[in-house]
Design a protein around this motif. Sequence first.
Motif, PDB file in Angstrom:
ATOM      1  N   TRP A  32       0.822  -1.207   0.000  1.00 21.50           N
ATOM      2  CA  TRP A  32       0.000   0.000   0.000  1.00 21.50           C
ATOM      3  C   TRP A  32       0.860   1.262   0.000  1.00 21.50           C
ATOM      4  O   TRP A  32       0.538   2.252  -0.639  1.00 21.50           O
ATOM      5  CB  TRP A  32      -0.935  -0.016   1.208  1.00 21.50           C
ATOM      6  N   ASN A  33       1.975   1.225   0.725  1.00 22.05           N
ATOM      7  CA  ASN A  33       2.847   2.396   0.843  1.00 22.05           C
ATOM      8  C   ASN A  33       3.873   2.525  -0.282  1.00 22.05           C
ATOM      9  O   ASN A  33       4.773   3.354  -0.188  1.00 22.05           O
ATOM     10  CB  ASN A  33       3.560   2.391   2.196  1.00 22.05           C
ATOM     11  N   GLY A  34       3.738   1.734  -1.333  1.00 20.99           N
ATOM     12  CA  GLY A  34       4.551   1.933  -2.530  1.00 20.99           C
ATOM     13  C   GLY A  34       5.830   1.132  -2.630  1.00 20.99           C
ATOM     14  O   GLY A  34       6.710   1.481  -3.414  1.00 20.99           O
ATOM     15  N   PHE A  35       5.966   0.060  -1.884  1.00 20.39           N
ATOM     16  CA  PHE A  35       7.153  -0.782  -1.980  1.00 20.39           C
ATOM     17  C   PHE A  35       6.843  -2.019  -2.803  1.00 20.39           C
ATOM     18  O   PHE A  35       5.796  -2.652  -2.624  1.00 20.39           O
ATOM     19  CB  PHE A  35       7.632  -1.219  -0.589  1.00 20.39           C
ATOM     20  N   ASP A  36       7.752  -2.355  -3.738  1.00 19.12           N
ATOM     21  CA  ASP A  36       7.663  -3.607  -4.470  1.00 19.12           C
ATOM     22  C   ASP A  36       8.564  -4.583  -3.723  1.00 19.12           C
ATOM     23  O   ASP A  36       9.775  -4.401  -3.691  1.00 19.12           O
ATOM     24  CB  ASP A  36       8.116  -3.424  -5.920  1.00 19.12           C
ATOM     25  N   CYS A  37       7.969  -5.580  -3.089  1.00 20.63           N
ATOM     26  CA  CYS A  37       8.689  -6.450  -2.165  1.00 20.63           C
ATOM     27  C   CYS A  37       8.836  -7.858  -2.728  1.00 20.63           C
ATOM     28  O   CYS A  37       7.892  -8.419  -3.271  1.00 20.63           O
ATOM     29  CB  CYS A  37       7.945  -6.538  -0.839  1.00 20.63           C
ATOM     30  N   GLU A  38      10.031  -8.430  -2.537  1.00 21.66           N
ATOM     31  CA  GLU A  38      10.267  -9.833  -2.871  1.00 21.66           C
ATOM     32  C   GLU A  38      10.377 -10.603  -1.566  1.00 21.66           C
ATOM     33  O   GLU A  38      11.142 -10.226  -0.675  1.00 21.66           O
ATOM     34  CB  GLU A  38      11.535 -10.008  -3.700  1.00 21.66           C
ATOM     35  N   ILE A  39       9.619 -11.689  -1.460  1.00 22.16           N
ATOM     36  CA  ILE A  39       9.484 -12.430  -0.212  1.00 22.16           C
ATOM     37  C   ILE A  39       9.898 -13.883  -0.413  1.00 22.16           C
ATOM     38  O   ILE A  39       9.482 -14.539  -1.376  1.00 22.16           O
ATOM     39  CB  ILE A  39       8.022 -12.361   0.289  1.00 22.16           C
ATOM     40  N   ASP A  40      10.709 -14.383   0.518  1.00 24.10           N
ATOM     41  CA  ASP A  40      11.173 -15.766   0.515  1.00 24.10           C
ATOM     42  C   ASP A  40      10.017 -16.677   0.935  1.00 24.10           C
ATOM     43  O   ASP A  40       9.448 -16.495   2.013  1.00 24.10           O
ATOM     44  CB  ASP A  40      12.345 -15.905   1.484  1.00 24.10           C
ATOM     45  N   LEU A  41       9.673 -17.645   0.097  1.00 26.34           N
ATOM     46  CA  LEU A  41       8.558 -18.532   0.400  1.00 26.34           C
ATOM     47  C   LEU A  41       8.866 -19.525   1.521  1.00 26.34           C
ATOM     48  O   LEU A  41       7.959 -20.073   2.135  1.00 26.34           O
ATOM     49  CB  LEU A  41       8.137 -19.305  -0.855  1.00 26.34           C
ATOM     50  N   LYS A  42      10.130 -19.743   1.815  1.00 26.20           N
ATOM     51  CA  LYS A  42      10.487 -20.697   2.869  1.00 26.20           C
ATOM     52  C   LYS A  42      10.193 -20.164   4.261  1.00 26.20           C
ATOM     53  O   LYS A  42       9.848 -20.924   5.155  1.00 26.20           O
ATOM     54  CB  LYS A  42      11.977 -21.072   2.776  1.00 26.20           C
ATOM     55  N   ASN A  43      10.342 -18.836   4.432  1.00 25.11           N
ATOM     56  CA  ASN A  43      10.267 -18.295   5.793  1.00 25.11           C
ATOM     57  C   ASN A  43       9.578 -16.929   5.911  1.00 25.11           C
ATOM     58  O   ASN A  43       9.481 -16.397   7.007  1.00 25.11           O
ATOM     59  CB  ASN A  43      11.671 -18.206   6.391  1.00 25.11           C
ATOM     60  N   LYS A  97      10.698 -14.090   4.929  1.00 25.66           N
ATOM     61  CA  LYS A  97      11.658 -12.992   5.054  1.00 25.66           C
ATOM     62  C   LYS A  97      11.633 -12.120   3.804  1.00 25.66           C
ATOM     63  O   LYS A  97      11.470 -12.602   2.684  1.00 25.66           O
ATOM     64  CB  LYS A  97      13.084 -13.528   5.266  1.00 25.66           C
ATOM     65  N   LEU A  98      11.843 -10.849   4.014  1.00 30.01           N
ATOM     66  CA  LEU A  98      11.903  -9.878   2.928  1.00 30.01           C
ATOM     67  C   LEU A  98      13.280  -9.960   2.279  1.00 30.01           C
ATOM     68  O   LEU A  98      14.297  -9.729   2.930  1.00 30.01           O
ATOM     69  CB  LEU A  98      11.660  -8.480   3.501  1.00 30.01           C
ATOM     70  N   LEU A  99      13.318 -10.345   1.013  1.00 31.68           N
ATOM     71  CA  LEU A  99      14.574 -10.466   0.283  1.00 31.68           C
ATOM     72  C   LEU A  99      15.009  -9.135  -0.310  1.00 31.68           C
ATOM     73  O   LEU A  99      16.191  -8.852  -0.399  1.00 31.68           O
ATOM     74  CB  LEU A  99      14.448 -11.518  -0.836  1.00 31.68           C
ATOM     75  N   HIS A 100      14.021  -8.352  -0.739  1.00 33.78           N
ATOM     76  CA  HIS A 100      14.321  -7.079  -1.391  1.00 33.78           C
ATOM     77  C   HIS A 100      13.079  -6.199  -1.344  1.00 33.78           C
ATOM     78  O   HIS A 100      11.963  -6.707  -1.492  1.00 33.78           O
ATOM     79  CB  HIS A 100      14.746  -7.321  -2.840  1.00 33.78           C
ATOM     80  N   ALA A 101      13.275  -4.929  -1.143  1.00 37.40           N
ATOM     81  CA  ALA A 101      12.158  -3.969  -1.198  1.00 37.40           C
ATOM     82  C   ALA A 101      12.633  -2.712  -1.905  1.00 37.40           C
ATOM     83  O   ALA A 101      13.653  -2.133  -1.524  1.00 37.40           O
ATOM     84  CB  ALA A 101      11.671  -3.637   0.203  1.00 37.40           C
ATOM     85  N   ALA A 102      11.899  -2.321  -2.931  1.00 40.18           N
ATOM     86  CA  ALA A 102      12.232  -1.110  -3.680  1.00 40.18           C
ATOM     87  C   ALA A 102      11.033  -0.164  -3.638  1.00 40.18           C
ATOM     88  O   ALA A 102       9.903  -0.578  -3.938  1.00 40.18           O
ATOM     89  CB  ALA A 102      12.579  -1.453  -5.118  1.00 40.18           C
ATOM     90  N   PHE A 103      11.294   1.073  -3.264  1.00 43.33           N
ATOM     91  CA  PHE A 103      10.225   2.066  -3.260  1.00 43.33           C
ATOM     92  C   PHE A 103       9.885   2.402  -4.699  1.00 43.33           C
ATOM     93  O   PHE A 103      10.771   2.733  -5.491  1.00 43.33           O
ATOM     94  CB  PHE A 103      10.642   3.312  -2.484  1.00 43.33           C
ATOM     95  N   SER A 104       8.607   2.337  -5.072  1.00 46.11           N
ATOM     96  CA  SER A 104       8.242   2.507  -6.481  1.00 46.11           C
ATOM     97  C   SER A 104       7.168   3.558  -6.723  1.00 46.11           C
ATOM     98  O   SER A 104       6.732   3.741  -7.843  1.00 46.11           O
ATOM     99  CB  SER A 104       7.765   1.166  -7.043  1.00 46.11           C
ATOM    100  N   LYS A 105       6.712   4.250  -5.697  1.00 45.98           N
ATOM    101  CA  LYS A 105       5.673   5.258  -5.867  1.00 45.98           C
ATOM    102  C   LYS A 105       6.252   6.593  -6.211  1.00 45.98           C
ATOM    103  O   LYS A 105       7.227   7.018  -5.710  1.00 45.98           O
ATOM    104  CB  LYS A 105       4.839   5.384  -4.606  1.00 45.98           C
TER     105      LYS A 105
END
Length: 96
Positions: free
Chosen positions: A75-86, A88-96
């Motif tokens: 909602w706050n404009g981050f494109d997030c990559e999430i590890d399916l095993k646990n 955990k946030l692998l990467h977050a890029a602000f995109s707004k």
Amino acid sequence: MDITARHTKVVETIQTQYGVLVREDYYGYPQSESNLYMVDSRGALLWFSERAIDGDSYANPVRQSSEHSVKCASWNGFDCEIDLKNGKLLHAAFSK
């Protein structure tokens, strides 16, 4: 498998090798926990996904990133990559 929503309503489920990824409607969801989470085959909670910032929520459809991760925009404009095993946030890029 029928998933029972924790707080609002289930808007998306994705079967993965680690369990079922669930995204609940962000509107009205408690800010204290993530609205994106993994459950096992019995519906028991395995993890909540990390968020780029506290109080944020995942508002857009989940996209497969790799065999072991997904991406979802918050909602706050981050494109997030999430590890399916646990979760955990692998990467977050602000995109707004």
